[in-house]
Design an enzyme around this catalytic site. Structure first.
Site, PDB file in Angstrom:
ATOM      1  CB  ILE A 184     -47.685 -12.702 -97.199  1.00  0.00           C
ATOM      2  CG1 ILE A 184     -47.382 -13.648 -98.372  1.00  0.00           C
ATOM      3  CG2 ILE A 184     -47.344 -13.304 -95.858  1.00  0.00           C
ATOM      4  CD1 ILE A 184     -48.151 -14.832 -98.510  1.00  0.00           C
ATOM      5  CD  GLU A 185     -50.310 -11.798 -90.281  1.00  0.00           C
ATOM      6  OE1 GLU A 185     -49.683 -10.679 -89.596  1.00  0.00           O
ATOM      7  OE2 GLU A 185     -49.672 -12.758 -89.941  1.00  0.00           O
ATOM      8  CB  CYS A 205     -52.921  -2.584 -87.287  1.00  0.00           C
ATOM      9  SG  CYS A 205     -53.090  -4.328 -87.394  1.00  0.00           S
ATOM     10  CG  ASP A 234     -50.017   0.538 -89.520  1.00  0.00           C
ATOM     11  OD1 ASP A 234     -49.109  -0.009 -88.900  1.00  0.00           O
ATOM     12  OD2 ASP A 234     -51.251  -0.031 -89.780  1.00  0.00           O
ATOM     13  CG  HIS A 242     -49.240  -0.631 -94.641  1.00  0.00           C
ATOM     14  ND1 HIS A 242     -49.815   0.102 -93.405  1.00  0.00           N
ATOM     15  CD2 HIS A 242     -48.156  -1.281 -94.322  1.00  0.00           C
ATOM     16  CE1 HIS A 242     -48.939  -0.018 -92.623  1.00  0.00           C
ATOM     17  NE2 HIS A 242     -47.805  -0.890 -93.057  1.00  0.00           N
ATOM     18  CD  GLU A 243     -50.986  -4.553 -98.182  1.00  0.00           C
ATOM     19  OE1 GLU A 243     -50.361  -5.707 -98.178  1.00  0.00           O
ATOM     20  OE2 GLU A 243     -51.437  -4.213 -97.145  1.00  0.00           O
ATOM     21  NE  ARG A 276     -46.927  -1.114 -86.578  1.00  0.00           N
ATOM     22  CZ  ARG A 276     -48.205  -1.540 -85.990  1.00  0.00           C
ATOM     23  NH1 ARG A 276     -48.548  -2.681 -86.026  1.00  0.00           N
ATOM     24  NH2 ARG A 276     -48.821  -0.514 -85.274  1.00  0.00           N
TER      25      ARG A 276
END
Length: 235
Positions: A71-72, A142, A149, A181-182, A210
């Site tokens: 999911i965004e 990002c 991040d 992140h992933e 965030r």
């Protein structure tokens, strides 16, 4: 990458729909997943009405690393925030609703629970403590907003000896890497897997929150994961 919500102004009257992202779009370096793991999302600001009264809980949302979609993040935040004025007779009802809708979008079995406490990180939990390496102050960018991040990265290989200096230098080199992140954790996993003869490797990223949510990917060669949902002091 095109997104519905990230980096864009929102129309308050617009119906919120979770923006799913195909995993394959962020995994162009390999044909199929070569790891096990989870993405653990902690949502600290989830509120709804319980029998007409405001209720706030902390959610732990665990999305399998092998799910077809993820999911965004901004759409997840907007989606969760949309529950603030929805009324439920009991807490399980709202958790089941969340589980159904997020699992459907991810095309996977997502696990959602209410958290009352977090695991405490203890090196004694690890079989071979010398195989544990912690990198503090990890920084990436990002890829949509270009905002930094921050987080800490844990590297664990209980059965192998790793060159910690080389791994430190590699992680340091990613300070301007544009990736979610992933993607960052998978990039680190692949780098170590390709450059070392490891039979057991696990990488965990603890990223700062965030919009009331932190995302913590774990990638491992094994199904049994050593890293739990530890909470960093600054998360």
């Amino acid at each position: 990458m095109k997104t519905k919500y990230l980096g864009k102004q929102q129309n308050p009257s617009r119906k919120l729909i979770l923006d799913k992202i195909p995993r394959k779009d962020t995994r162009k370096d390999f044909d199929r997943p070569i790891f096990n793991g989870l993405d653990i999302w902690n949502a600290y600001e989830f509120s709804f009405l319980l029998k007409g009264r405001p209720k706030m809980i902390v959610l732990e949302i665990s999305i399998p690393a092998n799910s077809q979609f993820t999911i965004e993040s901004k759409s997840m935040k907007l989606f969760l925030n949309s529950f603030y004025n929805k009324n439920y007779e009991n807490q399980n009802e709202v958790l089941n609703t969340l589980n159904h809708e997020i699992s459907e979008q991810c095309n996977s079995n997502v696990r959602i629970i209410s958290k009352s406490s977090f695991a405490t990180f203890n090196k004694s939990d690890f079989i071979n403590k010398s195989g544990l390496f912690i990198y503090e102050g990890f920084r990436s960018i990002c890829p949509v907003t270009s905002q930094p991040d921050w987080g800490n990265v844990y590297v664990y290989s209980p059965t192998n000896s790793l060159n910690k200096k080389e791994i430190y230098n590699f992680l340091f080199s990613l300070r301007n890497h544009g990736g979610f992140h992933e993607n960052c954790i998978e990039k680190i996993f692949l780098h170590i897997k390709e450059n070392y003869s490891v039979d057991h490797l696990e990488i965990c990223g603890r990223f700062l929150r965030r919009g009331g949510i932190d995302i913590n990917p774990i990638r491992s060669t094994h199904k049994r994961l050593f890293f739990k949902n530890y909470r960093e002091y600054n998360q």
